[in-house]
Design a protein around this motif. Structure first.
Motif, PDB file in Angstrom:
ATOM      1  N   GLU A   1       0.841  -1.192   0.000  1.00 21.82           N
ATOM      2  CA  GLU A   1       0.000   0.000   0.000  1.00 21.82           C
ATOM      3  C   GLU A   1       0.887   1.256   0.000  1.00 21.82           C
ATOM      4  O   GLU A   1       2.004   1.229   0.525  1.00 21.82           O
ATOM      5  CB  GLU A   1      -0.904   0.001   1.240  1.00 21.82           C
ATOM      6  CG  GLU A   1      -1.927  -1.122   1.263  1.00 21.82           C
ATOM      7  CD  GLU A   1      -3.080  -0.915   0.290  1.00 21.82           C
ATOM      8  OE1 GLU A   1      -3.147   0.143  -0.366  1.00 21.82           O
ATOM      9  OE2 GLU A   1      -3.915  -1.827   0.191  1.00 21.82           O
ATOM     10  N   PRO A   2       0.379   2.348  -0.557  1.00 16.73           N
ATOM     11  CA  PRO A   2       1.187   3.576  -0.650  1.00 16.73           C
ATOM     12  C   PRO A   2       1.665   4.118   0.700  1.00 16.73           C
ATOM     13  O   PRO A   2       2.731   4.721   0.784  1.00 16.73           O
ATOM     14  CB  PRO A   2       0.234   4.581  -1.309  1.00 16.73           C
ATOM     15  CG  PRO A   2      -0.786   3.762  -2.008  1.00 16.73           C
ATOM     16  CD  PRO A   2      -0.900   2.476  -1.242  1.00 16.73           C
ATOM     17  N   PHE A   3       0.902   3.878   1.771  1.00 15.59           N
ATOM     18  CA  PHE A   3       1.298   4.388   3.086  1.00 15.59           C
ATOM     19  C   PHE A   3       2.493   3.640   3.675  1.00 15.59           C
ATOM     20  O   PHE A   3       3.098   4.092   4.639  1.00 15.59           O
ATOM     21  CB  PHE A   3       0.129   4.329   4.073  1.00 15.59           C
ATOM     22  CG  PHE A   3      -0.312   2.917   4.420  1.00 15.59           C
ATOM     23  CD1 PHE A   3       0.369   2.161   5.354  1.00 15.59           C
ATOM     24  CD2 PHE A   3      -1.421   2.358   3.787  1.00 15.59           C
ATOM     25  CE1 PHE A   3      -0.046   0.868   5.665  1.00 15.59           C
ATOM     26  CE2 PHE A   3      -1.837   1.077   4.104  1.00 15.59           C
ATOM     27  CZ  PHE A   3      -1.147   0.332   5.035  1.00 15.59           C
ATOM     28  N   PHE A   4       2.840   2.482   3.100  1.00 13.86           N
ATOM     29  CA  PHE A   4       3.866   1.621   3.695  1.00 13.86           C
ATOM     30  C   PHE A   4       5.238   1.970   3.144  1.00 13.86           C
ATOM     31  O   PHE A   4       5.490   1.855   1.952  1.00 13.86           O
ATOM     32  CB  PHE A   4       3.537   0.156   3.419  1.00 13.86           C
ATOM     33  CG  PHE A   4       4.503  -0.812   4.046  1.00 13.86           C
ATOM     34  CD1 PHE A   4       4.495  -1.024   5.408  1.00 13.86           C
ATOM     35  CD2 PHE A   4       5.425  -1.491   3.267  1.00 13.86           C
ATOM     36  CE1 PHE A   4       5.381  -1.926   5.998  1.00 13.86           C
ATOM     37  CE2 PHE A   4       6.310  -2.390   3.845  1.00 13.86           C
ATOM     38  CZ  PHE A   4       6.289  -2.597   5.207  1.00 13.86           C
ATOM     39  N   ASP A   5       6.143   2.379   4.021  1.00 13.50           N
ATOM     40  CA  ASP A   5       7.515   2.673   3.617  1.00 13.50           C
ATOM     41  C   ASP A   5       8.305   1.368   3.549  1.00 13.50           C
ATOM     42  O   ASP A   5       8.807   0.999   2.507  1.00 13.50           O
ATOM     43  CB  ASP A   5       8.146   3.644   4.623  1.00 13.50           C
ATOM     44  CG  ASP A   5       9.583   3.974   4.304  1.00 13.50           C
ATOM     45  OD1 ASP A   5      10.358   3.048   4.022  1.00 13.50           O
ATOM     46  OD2 ASP A   5       9.941   5.156   4.335  1.00 13.50           O
ATOM     47  N   GLY A   6       8.401   0.660   4.666  1.00 13.42           N
ATOM     48  CA  GLY A   6       8.974  -0.671   4.721  1.00 13.42           C
ATOM     49  C   GLY A   6      10.437  -0.821   4.388  1.00 13.42           C
ATOM     50  O   GLY A   6      10.922  -1.940   4.222  1.00 13.42           O
ATOM     51  N   LYS A   7      11.167   0.276   4.254  1.00 13.30           N
ATOM     52  CA  LYS A   7      12.572   0.169   3.847  1.00 13.30           C
ATOM     53  C   LYS A   7      13.425  -0.642   4.826  1.00 13.30           C
ATOM     54  O   LYS A   7      14.428  -1.219   4.434  1.00 13.30           O
ATOM     55  CB  LYS A   7      13.170   1.548   3.615  1.00 13.30           C
ATOM     56  CG  LYS A   7      13.221   2.413   4.852  1.00 13.30           C
ATOM     57  CD  LYS A   7      13.733   3.798   4.542  1.00 13.30           C
ATOM     58  CE  LYS A   7      13.662   4.623   5.823  1.00 13.30           C
ATOM     59  NZ  LYS A   7      13.694   6.028   5.558  1.00 13.30           N
ATOM     60  N   ASN A   8      12.988  -0.726   6.078  1.00 13.82           N
ATOM     61  CA  ASN A   8      13.771  -1.465   7.076  1.00 13.82           C
ATOM     62  C   ASN A   8      13.485  -2.966   7.080  1.00 13.82           C
ATOM     63  O   ASN A   8      14.215  -3.723   7.718  1.00 13.82           O
ATOM     64  CB  ASN A   8      13.528  -0.893   8.468  1.00 13.82           C
ATOM     65  CG  ASN A   8      14.073   0.512   8.597  1.00 13.82           C
ATOM     66  OD1 ASN A   8      15.106   0.834   8.016  1.00 13.82           O
ATOM     67  ND2 ASN A   8      13.372   1.358   9.331  1.00 13.82           N
TER      68      ASN A   8
ATOM     69  N   ILE B   1      12.150  -4.629   3.974  1.00  9.75           N
ATOM     70  CA  ILE B   1      11.979  -5.132   2.611  1.00  9.75           C
ATOM     71  C   ILE B   1      13.017  -6.214   2.266  1.00  9.75           C
ATOM     72  O   ILE B   1      12.784  -7.039   1.389  1.00  9.75           O
ATOM     73  CB  ILE B   1      11.997  -3.970   1.580  1.00  9.75           C
ATOM     74  CG1 ILE B   1      11.321  -4.388   0.285  1.00  9.75           C
ATOM     75  CG2 ILE B   1      13.417  -3.472   1.330  1.00  9.75           C
ATOM     76  CD1 ILE B   1       9.846  -4.560   0.382  1.00  9.75           C
TER      77      ILE B   1
END
Length: 171
Positions: free
Chosen positions: A51-58, A60
């Motif tokens: 979803e667009p709200f999810f950054d998740g870089k930590n 992924i």
């Protein structure tokens, strides 16, 4: 009282059968319509449709992007759905044929084995691993609520099937 005891035990056998039949239908559906739910598994594991709200870089880096692993894991899910279904149905059959006999508990044991496998698939596999490790909660392919629904029904069935026969029904 004997008829009530019979109905009580028959009810447990039927519930065990319903759970087993559910597991078998899900597994069978995943075999005959492989691609539909494979896409679900593929997107959740790849973490590629968030979803667009999810950054998740930590997190992924947790993604599994290998198509080979997608197929292996999806086939394991199907295998465990079928195993769960078979064990629950065997348990139900044993319970049906032993409604007023001592071997009724053997059927319950088979059912508990199958239900444990089913809970491993839908609760541990989908809700815990898929939901939290692969952040399915933030994925457009979010199946957590279905996984919780399936798990809850199966857990409630386990509780019901293991409840002892009430004393007023025992002969």
């Amino acid at each position: 009282m004997l008829i009530l005891k019979f109905v009580h035990a028959l009810s447990k056998a039927l519930i065990a059968f319903f759970v087993g039949f559910f597991c078998l239908i899900v597994g069978y559906g995943n075999i005959i319509d492989y691609e539909t739910n494979f896409a679900f598994v593929q997107h959740v594991l790849s973490m590629d449709d968030m979803e667009p709200f999810f950054d998740g870089k930590n997190i992924i880096h947790r993604a599994i992007t290998s198509p080979l692993w997608h197929h292996i894991l999806y086939n394991l899910i199907i295998l465990f759905e079928i195993i769960a279904g078979i064990l629950c149905v065997i348990g139900a059959i044993i319970m049906f044929f032993n409604v007023n006999k001592n071997n009724f508990s053997l059927g319950q044991a088979f059912f508990i084995g199958g239900a444990t496998v089913a809970i491993a698939v839908w609760y541990f596999g989908f809700a815990v691993v898929g939901g939290e490790w692969f952040a399915m909660w933030a994925n457009k392919w979010n199946g957590q609520m279905k996984a919780y629904t399936f798990s809850l029904f199966i857990m409630l069935s386990v509780i019901y099937i293991l409840i002892p026969t009430p004393k007023n029904l025992q002969s």
